[in-house]
Enzyme design. Structure first.
Site, mmCIF file in Angstrom:
data_model
loop_
_atom_site.group_PDB
_atom_site.id
_atom_site.type_symbol
_atom_site.label_atom_id
_atom_site.label_comp_id
_atom_site.label_asym_id
_atom_site.label_seq_id
_atom_site.Cartn_x
_atom_site.Cartn_y
_atom_site.Cartn_z
ATOM 1 C CB CYS A 188 -0.947 -0.007 1.200
ATOM 2 S SG CYS A 188 -0.176 -0.491 2.749
ATOM 3 C CG HIS A 210 -0.736 4.187 3.632
ATOM 4 N ND1 HIS A 210 -1.483 4.082 4.774
ATOM 5 C CD2 HIS A 210 -0.250 2.927 3.388
ATOM 6 C CE1 HIS A 210 -1.467 2.826 5.198
ATOM 7 N NE2 HIS A 210 -0.734 2.103 4.377
#
Lengths: 370, 370, 370, 370
Positions: D153, D258
């Site tokens: 990710c 993120h």
């Protein structure tokens, strides 16, 4: 010409104003054509005025982004039939009155006119019948426009399930409630992070009084226009419900979603079973449920069987933010039944109530010809 | 030889166990000489056993860091006169009983023995007189050791101010409480961050039942030993107070500090004024207040006049975590008086209660010769 | 007469000012005798002025609570020898200059004078030798008082370990740093909760420029007074270190504690081993380490071997907030070594640096007769 | 018969598995017909298996809720042509291999096969051309099915803008990145709240190595099948890009999203201007952009001019979670250009990548006949 009703938004740069603009993006009935804010913002494009302060998670609708922000003077909104007000209470009262006097239909999220005996205080999934009082308001106040208000955000979360109980089992006697309220209810910049990060603030100014007072008006009835018309202009069009409410309001580090821990005592001697209460929540249908309305939730109340829900993060968007989620239905050792209710405080608890009220009024012919 | 009482800590690697070890660092009465945990930890040094899981904000005391962790078998604790137990409820019951049978004095934070009719359930700033029941317990159960428990963390925050009201104004009839509880109460790893970050979880398993039940035992009295001794071995040494409690317990994203929103109905017909209530909180002195005790708070109750306090972040460490802070004293429209109480859930609400109970017992000669 | 140096605090109601007052409570050298704030606060007692805005977790010291707040006009501080300034940068420059002109010794946390070539910019555990430049400053500027500044909070966390590396291994060539900064650095009300709750804001105005510039001055040397005195009044007393720094500064939802992720390239061809780097951190002693100072940390740098630390919650109070905690020492695939450093942004990163600087100056006779 | 491709989901009860099921609700190409999880869940309905652990904000799709969960044994998925795997890395390797051997097309979010020289590692908006390598994989490994993986990710958020730079300005030489990662990346129960509430954890096991390695494979090229076929079965089908990456990975209290703080050095001598870099991000079109794909974002990269964005709360859902938002484009004093990139870590950063890869493969005929 879109054929839509032309709408102005007051307090357009604030949190509630932003939500109005977001919710009306692509709306089939309403079209934002004017945005009003403080003199500091006036003259800028809306995008400039909210630069760095647009807190919705979708982009600013392009048409609104390019609009020039005006002050909230009624003269700037002559093109609008309908006004949504997200004004701060420090200025909302006089401005909204002026707009009604100028012939606008004003639907306000502010508290200023909620206690006016001729102004409906309406949670759309609870007491839409009160909206018809605008005719009395116009007549007895001799104003070409009118004002409608919706309830305080924390009142809203609680009063929807209370209405379902009242409808199914008759009058309520006493309600004790503790709220855990989200920061978005404090506006922007609003609650300082130093106050709320990893913390609880067990106080929100004026909030407990609002819940304790508003519940009675919302759960109450409407005087017939004939009888009321015989009174002087300030006689109330509303008959308050005698339910007594005691509230404690706290702020918690949650972005969106007010949680209400509620304990209810029915007026009747033999209270309903917990199963009957749960069923009443599930079966609840509000006045307006049958209308085809753009932002109407499929269920005014969503009942969850998960013992650890409702939770703001998981449930706040139920019904696109227009449903109240109810869970933890259980016995109260002092009153009759306890439950936890959650609503989206800036949708159903604020702009969404205003909008759904407007949709109901449009369908009922209370907004004039389209 | 330090001359201190030799102490073992059970469940030493958990959150409560860590707090025991932190609070006893440099303690003038007690010295940790043995640490017990699960077989997974046994054989490691304490520092190894809690590597990555030591969650106190001070370093591991050096002497304890180097100790070899044992299992919680009573055979490993023969050097100890006193045992502090922070064991998980899934195993605490039998282990604590075994330690008492082996002659240890066990002061436990676990729930398992709280309802035992011969085991004191003591919040040190509320009902220290109950501690003397350990003599009955030893005699009637024919065990060389004994067990003392302290209350659930959320009960603790509420029962201290309730005791002050009871002491000043006589019996209480009804109490409605909603708690906003910190994550540290859930242990480690405990509450998943996915559940609580920016969220509220309106449910903590078993918590409401604990508050509703424990309050009566803590606020109640003690049977005289003579009368009780006439009963069979299971007759209660305690007379429960008839106060009725209804609780709603929620988890909020706060690290330390349980907040209780409380509404109280007195049993008397003419309730005290708010000023009298506030004064009663300020004047409250607990049984043991006059003793010189290492971790005794200067005030069992700290009253705040700030309308937005108590707050966990600002008030949790009042009295080094052994005080309860009370604020927002105001009328309840349904009961008599409402207030908000806050305690440090892992100090006064857990390990700190155990330790202060032990200090009181030491000063009262209940821990044997020093 | 306490015999302590009489101190005034400017910006006393703000976050840094509050920290000054908290840290000086019971201080053996210094005694707060005057507090200055904005005209809005002037005339009130300090307790009134900070009502609802005192954000320390200890109570307001009683003596200060009762003081009448003045404006920051130098005329109100004639009784003070030393002034600690926590003023906002929007007003600090001129006020601090006026206080120095009036003969006060001013130790400021504000940025305004940091780039002044005759004003020391000192992190007490890094470059205390720079403090002696105040004599040059007085002479060449012909002012009876002087001004000393400390570094920006995020610079502080990074420059302590950089100094240790420079001292052990010679010059540094390049440093890349990303900071994760706490909300308390933004003052009060400061960062809106709507911006930071469950969020990251990857920008803090002016912060990256401060880190990139200040590091060179702090790690640099001091001209000898003789040589410098030959220059005109604006020639710098400081020789900047040529290290080049690139910074990215972000705000994260942490109350106290700035975390810096640092990558360092040494100027030498053969960089030290990771073990040597770790040892250099552990062995680091600052200029002033041997003095007995009230708030001096035992270790300027605390090295943690826990792979998941330093963490704000666990490590921010190391050395009572005056230590920097360093961990995750590892190779960088682009530069030479990477590590993570953490400091308490309102203690060592602000008021604590000012105070420790003052303590060093007192011990070195730079504050005049006691 | 729906005519849709029949799909099985492995690890269906976990966070990534839940996201797969949510994203495929109503999908025009794919239909979930089987769900696999651990033996603990097998035999229960999916709704039972995830009771209390469904963490999506939309309800469980009704059809899936009623499915009986199987173990992940390939024998239970014979009806499926396509398998999405959200398995934990501790078990994913062998299970996915078995499914491919049994003729399934496996698209996995797990790390286990990412370094396999014949398994595509594909971010759909970066290197969809790599997907065609599945033919080589089947041929050279002699398996009827195949395996495709997507990236970690945090790699994903960074590599999309890096690709845009590489495409516009040629090779990159060095990249320094610090990530601020969301808790949902840790699964459920995952990150304990005691570790992350109001805190930063500057370490995520294995994460830095993933970013540093995966970037080269994703930004690299594909060997022609002819040349590669001449090699033995383990010769790589991929030519890694020589870009060198240094990463620091931290966990922050954010639910989803993120954030990557990136500094880039181009290989060329004269780096592009900031304006050119911004334009390259805006103009970037990925291989597959022209296909009509159900979950394709309108823009692979959304560029924000707000100096304080991207922010997880405001930007994580850009492109329904399939866009990367880039902002703060500015010069780096050490390398050439710095920027901040944000992606939704469980959509584009996990299940969304898998799904968009599958959509591209379907349109390119790589999933066989419909």
């Amino acid at each position: 010409m879109s054929g839509k009703i032309r709408v102005g938004v007051l307090g357009a740069t604030g949190m509630v104003g932003q939500r109005f603009i977001q919710l009306m993006d692509g709306h089939p009935y309403f079209e934002v054509v004017a945005v009003g804010a403080s003199p500091r913002s006036a003259g800028k494009t809306y995008a400039e005025a909210v630069a760095g302060a647009w807190k919705m998670t979708t982009p600013i609708p392009a048409a609104v982004a390019a609009m020039i922000v005006a002050t909230c003077d009624a003269a700037h909104f002559v093109d609008c039939r309908l006004i949504f007000s997200g004004l701060d209470a420090s200025v909302a009262g006089a401005i909204e009155t002026a707009h009604a006097a100028a012939g606008r239909y004003v639907i306000s999220n502010s508290k200023n006119h909620r206690r006016d005996p001729l102004v409906p205080l309406v949670v759309p999934t609870v007491n839409a019948a009160h909206l018809a009082v605008v005719a009395q308001q116009q007549q007895r106040r001799a104003t070409p426009g009118w004002i409608v208000t919706n309830a305080n955000c924390s009142t809203t979360a609680m009063v929807v399930p209370l209405k379902a109980l009242q409808a199914a089992f008759g009058p309520l006697r006493r309600v004790m409630v503790t709220t855990l309220q989200a920061i978005s209810g404090g506006g922007y910049p609003g609650v300082p992070s130093m106050d709320i990060l990893g913390n609880v603030v067990p106080y929100i100014s004026g909030e407990e009084e609002k819940i304790e007072w508003e519940t009675g008006k919302i759960l109450g009835g409407v005087e017939t226009a004939a009888a009321a018309a015989g009174d002087d202009g300030d006689a109330s069009a509303f008959v308050h419900d005698p339910v007594r409410v005691s509230a404690t309001c706290t702020r918690v580090p949650v972005v969106d979603g007010h949680t209400c821990c509620v304990s209810v005592e029915f007026a009747c001697d033999t209270p309903p079973s917990l199963a009957a209460v749960a069923q009443a929540f599930r079966d609840y249908r509000f006045d307006g449920q049958d209308l085809a309305l753009p932002t109407k939730p499929q269920h005014a109340i969503v009942v969850t069987d998960d013992p650890a829900r409702p939770q703001p993060r998981l449930d706040v968007d139920a019904g696109n933010g227009q449903s109240v989620t109810v869970g933890r239905i259980r016995e109260c050792s002092l009153f009759h039944v306890k439950f936890v209710a959650l609503c989206h405080n800036t949708i159903l608890g604020a702009a969404g109530s205003s909008l759904l009220n407007a949709e109901i009024m449009k369908e009922r012919g209370l907004l004039g010809r389209a």
